[in-house]
Design a protein around this motif. Structure first.
Motif, short mmCIF file in Angstrom:
data_model
loop_
_atom_site.label_atom_id
_atom_site.label_comp_id
_atom_site.label_asym_id
_atom_site.label_seq_id
_atom_site.Cartn_x
_atom_site.Cartn_y
_atom_site.Cartn_z
N GLY A 32 6.05 -2.34 -2.47
CA GLY A 32 6.55 -1.70 -1.32
C GLY A 32 5.41 -1.46 -0.11
N LEU A 34 4.67 1.20 1.55
CA LEU A 34 3.94 2.32 1.56
C LEU A 34 2.67 2.32 0.65
CD1 LEU A 34 5.65 5.94 1.45
CD2 LEU A 34 3.69 5.45 -0.06
N SER A 36 1.33 -0.51 -0.61
CA SER A 36 0.59 -1.61 -0.10
C SER A 36 -0.44 -0.74 0.94
CB SER A 36 1.20 -2.66 0.72
OG SER A 36 2.15 -3.31 -0.23
N ILE A 246 1.51 1.78 11.50
CA ILE A 246 0.57 1.61 10.04
C ILE A 246 0.22 -0.02 10.08
CG2 ILE A 246 2.67 0.87 9.01
CD1 ILE A 246 1.76 2.65 6.55
N LYS A 289 17.33 -6.11 6.18
CA LYS A 289 16.24 -7.30 6.28
C LYS A 289 16.92 -8.58 6.98
CE LYS A 289 12.76 -4.99 4.49
NZ LYS A 289 11.43 -4.38 5.06
N ILE A 317 11.82 -15.92 -0.31
CA ILE A 317 11.65 -15.06 -1.65
C ILE A 317 11.91 -13.67 -1.29
CG2 ILE A 317 9.41 -13.55 -2.94
CD1 ILE A 317 7.72 -15.98 -1.66
N VAL A 319 12.61 -10.01 -3.30
CA VAL A 319 12.06 -9.06 -4.38
C VAL A 319 13.02 -8.06 -4.74
CG1 VAL A 319 10.26 -7.46 -4.65
CG2 VAL A 319 9.72 -9.02 -3.33
N SER A 360 9.57 -10.79 -8.03
CA SER A 360 8.52 -10.47 -7.49
C SER A 360 7.40 -11.32 -7.95
CB SER A 360 8.11 -9.15 -7.82
OG SER A 360 6.90 -8.48 -7.26
N ILE A 361 6.54 -11.91 -6.93
CA ILE A 361 5.54 -13.01 -7.69
C ILE A 361 4.22 -12.06 -7.24
CG2 ILE A 361 6.69 -14.67 -6.82
CD1 ILE A 361 5.35 -14.84 -4.32
N PRO A 362 2.92 -12.44 -8.02
CA PRO A 362 1.78 -11.80 -7.65
C PRO A 362 1.18 -12.14 -6.54
CG PRO A 362 1.71 -13.43 -9.90
CD PRO A 362 2.99 -13.50 -9.22
N LEU A 366 1.66 -15.00 -3.39
CA LEU A 366 2.40 -14.54 -2.14
C LEU A 366 1.47 -15.10 -0.99
CD1 LEU A 366 4.49 -12.96 -0.50
CD2 LEU A 366 3.04 -10.82 -0.98
N ASP A 383 13.57 -2.41 11.34
CA ASP A 383 12.42 -1.95 10.43
C ASP A 383 11.60 -1.17 10.79
OD1 ASP A 383 11.00 -2.56 8.09
OD2 ASP A 383 11.35 -4.84 8.13
N GLY A 384 10.99 -0.10 9.95
CA GLY A 384 10.01 0.85 10.42
C GLY A 384 8.80 0.14 11.17
N MET A 385 8.22 -0.60 10.37
CA MET A 385 7.08 -1.53 10.85
C MET A 385 7.35 -3.01 10.57
SD MET A 385 4.12 -2.17 12.31
CE MET A 385 4.30 -0.65 13.08
N LEU A 387 5.23 -4.97 7.14
CA LEU A 387 3.93 -5.30 6.96
C LEU A 387 3.68 -6.94 6.44
CD1 LEU A 387 2.75 -2.44 4.69
CD2 LEU A 387 2.29 -2.57 6.99
N VAL A 388 4.98 -7.50 6.02
CA VAL A 388 5.04 -8.86 6.00
C VAL A 388 4.59 -9.75 7.04
CG1 VAL A 388 6.38 -10.81 5.33
CG2 VAL A 388 6.40 -8.64 3.99
C1 GDG Z 1 8.72 0.55 4.38
C2 GDG Z 1 9.20 0.19 5.62
C3 GDG Z 1 7.08 -0.18 6.72
C4 GDG Z 1 6.79 -8.16 -0.81
N1 GDG Z 1 7.09 -9.07 -1.63
C5 GDG Z 1 5.93 -9.21 -2.70
C6 GDG Z 1 5.25 -8.35 -2.33
N2 GDG Z 1 5.68 -7.63 -1.21
C7 GDG Z 1 5.18 -6.64 -0.43
C8 GDG Z 1 4.46 -7.10 0.71
C9 GDG Z 1 4.40 -5.87 1.60
C10 GDG Z 1 5.39 -4.99 1.20
O1 GDG Z 1 5.80 -5.51 -0.10
C11 GDG Z 1 6.70 -4.87 2.03
O2 GDG Z 1 6.44 -4.03 3.17
P1 GDG Z 1 7.51 -3.82 4.36
O3 GDG Z 1 6.68 -3.14 5.43
O4 GDG Z 1 7.96 -5.38 4.66
O5 GDG Z 1 8.63 -3.41 3.89
P2 GDG Z 1 9.19 -1.96 3.12
O6 GDG Z 1 8.70 -1.99 1.53
O7 GDG Z 1 10.68 -1.81 3.34
O8 GDG Z 1 8.35 -0.53 3.83
C12 GDG Z 1 8.42 -0.67 6.51
C13 GDG Z 1 6.47 -0.12 5.22
O9 GDG Z 1 7.30 0.97 4.71
C14 GDG Z 1 5.03 0.66 5.61
O10 GDG Z 1 5.07 1.77 6.63
O11 GDG Z 1 6.55 -1.33 7.43
O12 GDG Z 1 9.24 -0.84 7.69
O13 GDG Z 1 10.83 -0.05 5.41
O14 GDG Z 1 3.12 -5.21 1.59
O15 GDG Z 1 3.15 -7.96 0.54
N3 GDG Z 1 4.04 -8.14 -3.12
C15 GDG Z 1 3.86 -8.71 -4.08
N4 GDG Z 1 4.67 -9.83 -4.46
C16 GDG Z 1 5.95 -10.02 -3.91
O16 GDG Z 1 6.77 -10.85 -4.41
N5 GDG Z 1 2.77 -8.63 -4.85
#
Ligand code: GDG
Length: 500
Positions: A32, A34, A36, A246, A289, A317, A319, A360-362, A366, A383-385, A387-388
């Motif tokens: 997730g 936060l 990351s 962020i 999403k 992908i 998760v 989920s993949i390593p 990714l 979406d808040g931000m 990060l992908v």
């Molecule tokens: C919340 C807010 C805001 C994804 N698949 C895999 C994997 N990931 C990692 C990505 C990325 C993270 O998960 C997803 O981050 P997001 O920002 O897209 O989304 P949320 O989880 O909803 O996060 C969002 C965030 O908080 C930060 O403030 O941006 O808007 O909703 O880092 O890399 N990591 C691995 N395998 C996967 O298959 N290892």
């Protein structure tokens, strides 16, 4: 706050989760946005992280010590677990957090279930978190509370007479008043937020929505100042409110993207998917999403541009996330039906247009996918931000990728000039954006991607934390002491919804 204050993170989830059953426990990193974003910061500085372990099984104190102790040592900061019962997880986590705040704050009110018992559980569990904060922190510490599951922590602490400097960051969007005012507990939730000295939002739009809600609910509310941080006063309280986007650990993604391990995976992927154009989507399973709309856009693109059949492959992908919530199960089925319908319509011997992975993949893998992809489809409905979007751009070693980005992702506030912006509800519009991306001249692609990447490098996650700390406490990240690792949490009794 004095000089010696430590950095204390409070969030619903710890950066690691406990899975399994008695005698067979497994500790794995949580995923997730936060986690990351914040793990590299605490790894760098030390400090404390208070959060839930991710299991509602009863784990004995001795076992907790045995499994979290070494994990804490490895991470370089202390983790203090909060234990939640099955009932709490049901009503606080799946209930109030994920069936009230999450959909409401993403403008999807029709997904909301405003059950009064969810609200009670939300406050009860937040009291447990507040108790954990009181126990494991000192007056001089800086308590940084994260995200929508934990909004009441500061007010509960204050009401119980505990003095701590508390700041808050909301990772998800904040809705406009016409949506927020539908919440039955709107006054309480706003008052909860106002008990923080400092509240951060991802974008100026979220901050404006918040201050508009203050004005709507508290006549006489005043907002003053300009720039990233403004003052707000309402209902007899004073606070500062910021817009601070962020980011990610740029250097670690960039280094990984160029590493031999990623290159090996990338070569293998290129052999397995030998297509001219690879389009990528990476998301947690979530109705915010925009995954179904995105698959429909691929269908429209392939219908409208037969010349790209057998040339373009879409990899999605997904998760697994919140699998116990019925609407998430329904979404998964919808995605899988769409994938098979598109594949049924266009597949030819040796070519499948949509590669779908539900797992989920390593991280190395990714990052290899990020490098493989000629364009990324990041099209959340809100979406808040996201990060992908930032990770994908960071991993473009030759700056040749193109980002198609939803105008409703927080990231669009920073990347709107260089990404191709789309309305995620507009399937035909996304299809047109895919065409614009695959036909974009190389030099133009490179210039745009480079500008995005330089922006992320400058405003990386350490910049974000540093800015946040300076604005909220006047101290920089390096001013926080590298916490001497105290003994792994103290023995405490377990209550049905209690802290360890
Ligand atoms: C919340 C807010 C805001 C994804 N698949 C895999 C994997 N990931 C990692 C990505 C990325 C993270 O998960 C997803 O981050 P997001 O920002 O897209 O989304 P949320 O989880 O909803 O996060 C969002 C965030 O908080 C930060 O403030 O941006 O808007 O909703 O880092 O890399 N990591 C691995 N395998 C996967 O298959 N290892």
């Amino acid at each position: 706050m004095t000089e010696k204050g430590r950095l204390v993170i409070v969030s619903n989830r710890l950066p690691l989760k406990i899975e399994g059953s008695p005698g067979n426990w497994l500790v794995t990193p949580s995923s997730g946005g936060l986690v990351s974003a914040l793990s590299p910061v605490l790894r760098d500085r030390g400090g404390i992280w208070i959060g839930w372990t991710g299991t509602s099984e009863i784990v004995e104190m001795k076992t907790l010590r045995e499994i979290l102790g070494p994990a804490s040592d490895r991470a370089g900061y202390r983790v203090f677990p909060v234990l939640l019962s099955k009932e709490d997880v049901e009503a606080f986590y799946y209930g109030f957090s994920n069936e009230v705040i999450w959909p409401l704050f993403h403008d999807l009110q029709t997904h909301c279930r405003f059950e009064p018992e969810y609200w009670d559980a939300y406050r009860r569990v937040n009291s447990c978190f507040a108790q954990a904060v009181r126990r494991h922190t000192r007056t001089e510490d800086f308590v940084w509370v994260h995200d929508y599951q934990m909004i009441p922590v500061a007010r509960i602490l204050k009401k119980s007479g505990v003095k701590r400097y508390c700041a808050f960051f909301l990772h998800i969007p904040f809705p406009a008043p016409d949506i927020f005012l539908k919440l039955p507990w709107r006054d309480d939730l706003l008052r909860d937020l106002m008990e923080y000295e400092f509240v951060g939002f991802q974008t100026p739009r979220d901050r404006r929505n918040f201050t508009d809600c203050l004005r709507a609910l508290f006549p006489g509310a005043k907002i003053s100042g300009r720039g990233p941080v403004v003052h707000a006063s309402a209902d007899g309280r004073e606070m500062r409110v910021a817009a601070m986007p962020i980011s990610i650990d740029y250097r670690s993604f960039r280094t990984l993207a160029k590493s031999p391990v990623v290159l090996t995976i990338l070569e293998e992927l290129r052999k397995q998917i030998p297509r001219e154009k690879i389009v990528l989507g990476v998301d947690r399973l979530d109705y915010t999403k925009g995954i179904p709309q995105r698959i429909k856009a691929i269908r429209e693109f392939l219908r409208g541009h037969p010349e790209y059949r057998e040339k373009l492959t879409f990899i999605q992908i997904v998760v697994p996330s919140r699998e116990d919530v019925p609407s998430y199960r329904v979404l998964r089925e919808e995605i899988e039906r769409l994938v098979s319908s598109v594949n049924g319509e266009f597949s030819t011997p040796g070519w499948v247009p949509v590669h779908y992975m539900y797992k989920s993949i390593p991280r190395e893998e990714l990052v290899a996918y990020y490098r493989l992809a000629d364009l990324a489809l990041v099209t959340p409905l809100k979406d808040g931000m996201n990060l992908v979007a930032k990770e994908y751009c960071t991993c473009q070693v030759g700056d040749e990728g193109v980002l198609i980005l939803s105008e409703f992702a927080g990231a669009a506030a920073q990347m709107h000039r260089e990404a191709i912006l789309v309305n995620p509800y507009d399937v035909n519009g996304i299809a047109r954006a895919i065409h614009a991306a695959v036909t974009m001249p190389l030099e133009k692609k490179k210039a745009r991607m480079r500008r995005i990447r330089v922006g992320i490098r400058r405003q990386n996650v350490f910049w974000w934390v540093d800015n946040y700390l300076r604005a909220s406490t006047g101290k920089a990240l390096v001013d926080f002491p590298e916490a001497e690792l105290a003994p792994v949490f103290h023995a405490l009794k377990r209550s049905p919804a209690g802290e360890a």
